[in-house]
Structure formats: structure tokens, C-alpha cells
Design a protein around this motif. Sequence first.
Motif, PDB file in Angstrom:
ATOM      1  N   UNK A   1       1.864 -13.933  -8.035  1.00 39.75           N
ATOM      2  CA  UNK A   1       2.191 -13.824  -9.461  1.00 39.75           C
ATOM      3  C   UNK A   1       3.697 -13.588  -9.604  1.00 39.75           C
ATOM      4  N   UNK A   2       4.349 -14.394 -10.405  1.00 39.32           N
ATOM      5  CA  UNK A   2       5.783 -14.265 -10.598  1.00 39.32           C
ATOM      6  C   UNK A   2       6.080 -13.232 -11.667  1.00 39.32           C
ATOM      7  N   UNK A   3       7.350 -12.789 -11.705  1.00 36.68           N
ATOM      8  CA  UNK A   3       7.742 -11.735 -12.643  1.00 36.68           C
ATOM      9  C   UNK A   3       7.519 -12.144 -14.086  1.00 36.68           C
ATOM     10  N   UNK A   4       7.751 -13.442 -14.402  1.00 33.13           N
ATOM     11  CA  UNK A   4       7.608 -13.870 -15.797  1.00 33.13           C
ATOM     12  C   UNK A   4       6.154 -13.994 -16.226  1.00 33.13           C
ATOM     13  N   UNK A   5       5.214 -13.866 -15.276  1.00 31.65           N
ATOM     14  CA  UNK A   5       3.796 -13.956 -15.611  1.00 31.65           C
ATOM     15  C   UNK A   5       3.182 -12.581 -15.884  1.00 31.65           C
ATOM     16  N   UNK A   6       3.911 -11.486 -15.585  1.00 31.94           N
ATOM     17  CA  UNK A   6       3.370 -10.145 -15.759  1.00 31.94           C
ATOM     18  C   UNK A   6       3.413  -9.744 -17.228  1.00 31.94           C
ATOM     19  N   UNK A   7       2.283  -9.330 -17.756  1.00 36.45           N
ATOM     20  CA  UNK A   7       2.186  -8.934 -19.162  1.00 36.45           C
ATOM     21  C   UNK A   7       2.790  -7.563 -19.369  1.00 36.45           C
ATOM     22  N   UNK A   8       3.428  -7.364 -20.508  1.00 35.00           N
ATOM     23  CA  UNK A   8       3.986  -6.061 -20.843  1.00 35.00           C
ATOM     24  C   UNK A   8       2.886  -5.042 -21.133  1.00 35.00           C
ATOM     25  N   UNK A   9       1.666  -5.515 -21.389  1.00 33.84           N
ATOM     26  CA  UNK A   9       0.559  -4.614 -21.696  1.00 33.84           C
ATOM     27  C   UNK A   9      -0.018  -3.955 -20.444  1.00 33.84           C
ATOM     28  N   UNK A  10       0.268  -4.511 -19.277  1.00 33.86           N
ATOM     29  CA  UNK A  10      -0.262  -3.965 -18.032  1.00 33.86           C
ATOM     30  C   UNK A  10       0.786  -3.120 -17.319  1.00 33.86           C
ATOM     31  N   UNK A  11       0.358  -1.991 -16.821  1.00 34.82           N
ATOM     32  CA  UNK A  11       1.236  -1.133 -16.034  1.00 34.82           C
ATOM     33  C   UNK A  11       0.952  -1.415 -14.572  1.00 34.82           C
ATOM     34  N   UNK A  12       1.968  -1.747 -13.829  1.00 37.56           N
ATOM     35  CA  UNK A  12       1.759  -2.083 -12.423  1.00 37.56           C
ATOM     36  C   UNK A  12       1.332  -0.856 -11.627  1.00 37.56           C
ATOM     37  N   UNK A  13       0.539  -1.069 -10.579  1.00 33.36           N
ATOM     38  CA  UNK A  13       0.096   0.021  -9.730  1.00 33.36           C
ATOM     39  C   UNK A  13       1.213   0.407  -8.760  1.00 33.36           C
ATOM     40  N   UNK A  14       1.005   1.493  -8.076  1.00 35.46           N
ATOM     41  CA  UNK A  14       1.958   1.910  -7.057  1.00 35.46           C
ATOM     42  C   UNK A  14       1.886   0.956  -5.865  1.00 35.46           C
ATOM     43  N   UNK A  15       2.917   0.934  -5.036  1.00 32.97           N
ATOM     44  CA  UNK A  15       2.868   0.103  -3.823  1.00 32.97           C
ATOM     45  C   UNK A  15       1.659   0.462  -2.973  1.00 32.97           C
ATOM     46  N   UNK A  16       1.083  -0.506  -2.317  1.00 31.26           N
ATOM     47  CA  UNK A  16      -0.144  -0.316  -1.564  1.00 31.26           C
ATOM     48  C   UNK A  16      -0.097   0.813  -0.548  1.00 31.26           C
ATOM     49  N   UNK A  17       1.033   0.993   0.138  1.00 34.99           N
ATOM     50  CA  UNK A  17       1.101   2.008   1.189  1.00 34.99           C
ATOM     51  C   UNK A  17       0.970   3.432   0.652  1.00 34.99           C
ATOM     52  N   UNK A  18       1.228   3.630  -0.638  1.00 37.90           N
ATOM     53  CA  UNK A  18       1.119   4.984  -1.202  1.00 37.90           C
ATOM     54  C   UNK A  18      -0.340   5.442  -1.299  1.00 37.90           C
ATOM     55  N   UNK A  19      -1.273   4.516  -1.141  1.00 43.08           N
ATOM     56  CA  UNK A  19      -2.696   4.868  -1.163  1.00 43.08           C
ATOM     57  C   UNK A  19      -3.262   5.100   0.234  1.00 43.08           C
ATOM     58  N   UNK A  20      -2.488   4.797   1.260  1.00 44.78           N
ATOM     59  CA  UNK A  20      -3.004   4.885   2.625  1.00 44.78           C
ATOM     60  C   UNK A  20      -2.134   5.699   3.567  1.00 44.78           C
ATOM     61  N   UNK A  21      -0.899   5.967   3.198  1.00 42.92           N
ATOM     62  CA  UNK A  21       0.030   6.653   4.086  1.00 42.92           C
ATOM     63  C   UNK A  21      -0.332   8.139   4.210  1.00 42.92           C
ATOM     64  N   UNK A  22      -0.579   8.597   5.431  1.00 42.43           N
ATOM     65  CA  UNK A  22      -1.003   9.986   5.659  1.00 42.43           C
ATOM     66  C   UNK A  22       0.073  10.991   5.266  1.00 42.43           C
ATOM     67  N   UNK A  23       1.337  10.648   5.476  1.00 45.58           N
ATOM     68  CA  UNK A  23       2.429  11.563   5.129  1.00 45.58           C
ATOM     69  C   UNK A  23       2.521  11.744   3.612  1.00 45.58           C
ATOM     70  N   UNK A  24       2.324  10.669   2.878  1.00 46.90           N
ATOM     71  CA  UNK A  24       2.339  10.757   1.420  1.00 46.90           C
ATOM     72  C   UNK A  24       1.178  11.604   0.934  1.00 46.90           C
ATOM     73  N   UNK A  25       0.016  11.423   1.549  1.00 45.61           N
ATOM     74  CA  UNK A  25      -1.158  12.211   1.153  1.00 45.61           C
ATOM     75  C   UNK A  25      -0.925  13.703   1.387  1.00 45.61           C
TER      76      UNK A  25
END
Length: 205
Positions: A1-25
Motif C-alpha cells: 500500500x502506497x502512502x497516497x492510498x492511506x486514508x486519513x480516517x485510519x490510524x496506523x498501527x505500531x511497527x510489528x516488532x513492538x508487539x514481539x520484542x521482549x525488551x519492549x515488553x
Amino acid sequence: MTADMISESLISTLPGHTYTDAAIFRAEQERIFEQMWFCAIRTADLAKAGAWKTVQIGRESVLISRTRKGEIRAFYNVCRHRGVKLCLEESGQAERSFQCPYHAWTYDFEGKLVAAPNLTKMPDIDRHEYGLAKVHLREYLGYVWVCLAETPPSFEEDVMGAIQERLGDLEAIEGYDVANLKVGRRIRYDVKANWKLIIENFMEC
């Protein structure tokens, strides 16, 4: 998905590694859950002296109990001798004290060390100093709130302030009679996912 296709109504999620990184947890546990006020149990769950419940807050197990004077106390659920958990179940009723299953160090309901093998031969052991480590506690709306932070944030601002912000008036919550609400049904889900995914999905509803 390109930047111009992202809707202003949607809030992007955090980067994927922030859900799996043990140090972040670990950092999230330390800087979020172990620093905030946590609504732990209902006050009525501790009906009489010696009644206790354990709750997991961040990386720590917390023991909440009622004293013989009828007061509620919260401690780290850890023996001061070798760091073993005192109470291994979610709840129970102690008759006279809490005793460590490892070396039998024993604490009264106020958290004071009252007995241990050869304790009488160790006069330099201060029974209060080697008592259970206390956790900050407040009672509000029929619930016990605890905070692991060494210096907890303002309860009035963080908890009561949030109620006022949502309801417009702090007294408005009294109409809900929260302390006397009854549990109609409890369903427990064990979800193998990072806590942020649960929160994000809940917020979408």
C-alpha cells in the motif's frame, strides 16, 4: 500500500516488532503497569481477617489481605528470605499467619516477621525490617487499588480525575452504586497475543 492510498480516517498501527520484542515488553511492564494505579480486587472479597487474594501486576505478584483489625494490606507476594512466593493460589483463608513453603519464614497479617527457623538465635534480625515489602494501597468505590511505584502518581488526579473527565462530575459515579454491583457472569479468555493487540481490538468495538 502506497502512502497516497492511506486514508486519513485510519490510524496506523505500531511497527510489528513492538508487539514481539521482549525488551519492549519488559519496558512496558516497568514503565506502564508497574507505575500506575491498578484496580486489583473488590473490598468485599476479603470478608474476614486472614482472607487473601493474589494478583499479577506487571512482573510482580501482589498479596492483598485483611488484618485482624479489619484493615486491608498489600505486599509483594515474596518471602524475604529466598524470594519464594508465599501464596501460590489465587485466593485463600489464612488462620493465623502466612508461612513460606520453602523455609517456613512466617509473617503475621500486618506483614511482620514473627517466626523462622533459629530466629531466636539471631537477635540482630529486625522483625519489622525483614517483614513483607509493602505495596501502596487505596480503597475507593468498593475496590482495592494498588500501585507498585516507589512514589505513586496522584490517585486523585489519575483515578478520580479520569472519572471526572468521563462523567463530568465526580459525584456522578455514586449513582452507579459500584460497590454493590454483582458479577452476573465471568468468562476468562487465554489469548496468546501481546497486550496491545487486545487493547486495540477492544477499542474498535
